[in-house]
Design an enzyme around this catalytic site. Structure first.
Site, mmCIF file in Angstrom:
data_model
loop_
_atom_site.group_PDB
_atom_site.id
_atom_site.type_symbol
_atom_site.label_atom_id
_atom_site.label_comp_id
_atom_site.label_asym_id
_atom_site.label_seq_id
_atom_site.Cartn_x
_atom_site.Cartn_y
_atom_site.Cartn_z
ATOM 1 N N ARG A 1 -126.716 10.634 -30.782
ATOM 2 C CA ARG A 1 -128.032 10.383 -30.190
ATOM 3 C C ARG A 1 -128.852 11.666 -30.241
ATOM 4 N NH1 ARG A 1 -129.817 10.053 -24.079
ATOM 5 N NH2 ARG A 1 -131.989 9.501 -24.430
ATOM 6 N N HIS B 1 -138.340 12.633 -25.369
ATOM 7 C CA HIS B 1 -137.407 13.231 -24.411
ATOM 8 C C HIS B 1 -138.109 14.438 -23.780
ATOM 9 C CE1 HIS B 1 -132.895 13.547 -23.371
ATOM 10 N NE2 HIS B 1 -133.497 14.471 -22.655
ATOM 11 N N GLU C 1 -135.508 8.727 -19.569
ATOM 12 C CA GLU C 1 -135.621 9.000 -18.138
ATOM 13 C C GLU C 1 -137.056 9.125 -17.638
ATOM 14 O OE1 GLU C 1 -133.176 12.380 -17.153
ATOM 15 O OE2 GLU C 1 -131.331 11.299 -17.555
ATOM 16 N N ASN D 1 -128.268 6.465 -18.217
ATOM 17 C CA ASN D 1 -127.813 7.856 -18.095
ATOM 18 C C ASN D 1 -127.216 8.011 -16.706
ATOM 19 O OD1 ASN D 1 -129.100 8.174 -20.538
ATOM 20 N ND2 ASN D 1 -130.615 9.656 -19.816
ATOM 21 N N TYR E 1 -124.916 10.461 -14.117
ATOM 22 C CA TYR E 1 -124.295 11.768 -13.870
ATOM 23 C C TYR E 1 -123.518 11.844 -12.574
ATOM 24 C CZ TYR E 1 -126.573 13.805 -17.903
ATOM 25 O OH TYR E 1 -126.935 14.093 -19.184
ATOM 26 N N GLU F 1 -126.039 8.755 -21.647
ATOM 27 C CA GLU F 1 -125.694 10.131 -21.247
ATOM 28 C C GLU F 1 -124.679 10.090 -20.125
ATOM 29 O OE1 GLU F 1 -128.918 12.802 -20.192
ATOM 30 O OE2 GLU F 1 -130.140 12.064 -21.853
HETATM 31 C C1 PNW Z 1 -130.966 14.510 -18.088
HETATM 32 N N1 PNW Z 1 -132.011 16.799 -12.127
HETATM 33 O O1 PNW Z 1 -131.994 14.997 -17.287
HETATM 34 C C2 PNW Z 1 -131.606 14.659 -19.419
HETATM 35 O O2 PNW Z 1 -131.795 13.482 -20.133
HETATM 36 C C3 PNW Z 1 -131.038 15.766 -20.247
HETATM 37 O O3 PNW Z 1 -132.051 16.243 -21.070
HETATM 38 C C4 PNW Z 1 -130.437 16.827 -19.374
HETATM 39 O O4 PNW Z 1 -130.026 17.941 -20.093
HETATM 40 C C5 PNW Z 1 -129.289 16.193 -18.620
HETATM 41 O O5 PNW Z 1 -129.747 15.114 -17.831
HETATM 42 C C6 PNW Z 1 -128.524 17.129 -17.717
HETATM 43 O O6 PNW Z 1 -129.330 17.582 -16.673
HETATM 44 C C7 PNW Z 1 -131.915 15.437 -16.020
HETATM 45 O O7 PNW Z 1 -132.482 17.921 -11.916
HETATM 46 C C8 PNW Z 1 -132.601 16.587 -15.721
HETATM 47 O O8 PNW Z 1 -131.580 16.073 -11.227
HETATM 48 C C9 PNW Z 1 -132.623 17.051 -14.432
HETATM 49 C C10 PNW Z 1 -131.963 16.340 -13.457
HETATM 50 C C11 PNW Z 1 -131.277 15.158 -13.771
HETATM 51 C C12 PNW Z 1 -131.256 14.714 -15.048
#
Ligand code: PNW
Length: 494
Positions: free
Chosen positions: A73, A118, A163, A305, A307, A373
């Site tokens: 991706r 992005h 996002e 995505n 996390y 992601e």
């Molecule tokens: C995603 N936060 O973004 C993005 O899609 C990526 O570009 C990034 O590198 C990845 O998560 C890891 O952070 C985020 O601050 C950026 O909470 C910031 C946040 C969450 C997701």
């Protein structure tokens, strides 16, 4: 077991890896401006050079092959293709670059998933108001059509916007991402709205003009934490966690998958807060026009995505002041049992992904899901033997396997974030998400595989007993079927 045709991928984004910020006619983007303004990014760092993937693409390809990925991706830099954001001026060097990337991937039997946007809006468009201005939707649509026309003969998986929540909130409410606007309680809703309109227009263009001949799929990547009430028996905490879902996942997924409009909980919360503030004009949350192409049904799959997770509790006192946080009126907390990886916001909760996948299946009519992601960051001293991250991937992938096998969620792919250590937005290079380490001090930007990269390369092909899974026709311990799986490529040094 994962299906034989499961997509095993890794992800990157143009501004985070490419460098070449003004090479060969590229126009500036809002991230170029934001970084160059100073005072915004950790250590005053920028993505001017980063991994230099613009010049060193072959090294990235070697990494992709080393991992044995079936999918990669990447995102396109809008301003590299269209320096002023419009199709009036096409930068052929940019077209050549992405043509080579796509052709090289296909030659190695790796399918590209391409994100059009992005976070890196052409600065020329920001100068006209960027995502705040309604006209941005048709400008985005023209850009999308240009990309479908130029690359769509070979690209079959498209993400329009990555996002929208993060773009809207971090970029226009908190001001910690480009374009750095701090306009709490109003602009983020407008920006989110225009992103949904832009996405929907692009999807309709693809559906009518390109899908008949190209046969691909288009979606929008939605980020969401898994959220659950802090006290499962508290009606207030349950209501607060519903509100939190409505303000993140629901904000974008409800219009696309459920009603064509925002969640009722979201609008009710915003309007109630407006009344409290004596703001009696029209709702701060815009409404979709009946005269525009509908948003409902404009996602061919669910792009998620994921996390981390949060516990949610009701707020004790209600705060005044216009902001998304006050509109949402709920507090997110970490469970002290969760370990934190690197950055403070990232609590490691693999089981949250399984729960979120089940929630998506139940709430959004059992869509096809790609996890676009999922990742783990490292900060502080460099650790190449990153056992924690290797465990994170193993545990997370096990949860995905359970979501498929036990909960019947239709997950078709998993993309690790990220292929490479890269420019992690406001954190600069201090937060490393790569399966490959990148030596940013080295002019050749040497890539070296982490332990977690080696493990990820194995996890996805073999189950716990070490038997090969159902990839292709291989049996009896024969090496997997096609390159790059069967090819042993020496560990990358440069
Ligand atoms: C995603 N936060 O973004 C993005 O899609 C990526 O570009 C990034 O590198 C990845 O998560 C890891 O952070 C985020 O601050 C950026 O909470 C910031 C946040 C969450 C997701």
């Amino acid at each position: 077991m994962f299906p034989c045709d499961f997509a095993w991928g890794a992800a990157t984004a143009a501004y985070q890896i490419e460098g070449g910020w003004q090479a060969d006619g590229k126009g500036p983007s809002i991230w170029d401006t934001f970084c160059h303004e100073g005072g915004r990014v950790w250590g005053e760092q920028t993505g001017d050079v980063s991994c230099n993937s613009y010049e060193l693409w072959e090294k990235d390809l070697a990494c992709i092959r080393r991992l044995g990925l079936t999918h990669y991706r990447l995102s396109l830099s809008w301003a590299r293709l269209l320096p002023d954001g419009t199709t009036e001026h096409v930068n052929q060097k940019g077209v050549q670059y992405y043509n080579k990337v796509i052709d090289d991937l296909l030659a190695c039997d790796v399918s590209p998933m391409v994100t059009l946007y992005h976070f890196d809006l052409p600065q020329a468009l920001q100068n006209h108001g960027g995502w705040k201005v309604p006209a941005i939707a048709s400008i985005f649509d023209s850009y999308a059509c240009f990309c479908f026309q130029t690359f769509g003969d070979r690209v079959k998986l498209w993400i329009t916007i990555n996002e929208p929540y993060v773009c809207a909130k971090l970029g226009h409410e908190d001001g910690i991402h480009a374009p750095g606007l701090k306009e709490p309680g109003t602009t983020a809703y407008l920006v989110g709205h225009n992103m949904l309109r832009a996405h929907a227009m692009a999807w309709h263009s693809y559906d009518s003009l390109y899908r008949p001949t190209q046969g691909g799929a288009v979606s929008l990547a939605i980020n969401s934490d898994w959220l659950e009430p802090l006290h499962p028996d508290s009606a207030d905490d349950i209501a607060a966690s519903h509100r939190c879902f409505a303000f993140t996942l629901g904000w974008f997924a409800w219009p696309l998958f459920v009603t064509g409009d925002y969640p009722e909980t979201m609008r009710a919360a915003i309007d109630a807060q407006s009344r409290k503030l004596g703001y009696n004009c029209e709702s701060r949350l815009p409404t979709f026009s009946k005269h525009e192409p509908p948003v409902l049904g404009t996602a061919d799959f669910f792009a998620l995505n994921y996390y981390t997770s949060r516990k949610v509790k009701a707020r004790l006192e209600c705060r005044q002041g216009m902001s998304m946080k006050n509109d949402r009126d709920a507090e997110e907390v970490l469970d002290p049992e969760w370990s934190i990886c690197g950055v403070s916001w990232l609590a490691v909760v693999p089981c949250g992904l399984r729960r979120l996948l089940k929630y998506i299946k139940d709430t959004f009519h059992d869509p096809v899901v790609y996890i676009t992601e999922s990742g783990f960051s490292q900060v502080g001293p460099l650790v190449m033997e990153d056992a924690q991250r290797a465990d994170f991937y193993k545990d997370t992938i096990q949860e995905v396997e359970k979501a498929i096998g036990e909960d019947g969620v239709n997950v078709r792919g998993y993309f690790a974030w990220s292929l490479l250590d890269n420019f992690e937005w406001a954190d600069g290079f201090s937060s490393r998400f790569g399966l490959f380490h990148v030596d940013f001090a080295d002019t050749g930007k040497k890539r070296t595989i982490y332990r977690s990269g080696l493990e990820y390369a194995k996890t996805k092909v073999y189950d716990n007993s070490g038997q090969s899974k159902c990839r292709g026709h291989q049996t009896d311990g024969h090496p997997p079927r096609v390159p790059p799986f069967a090819v042993i490529i020496p560990v990358m040094t440069a």
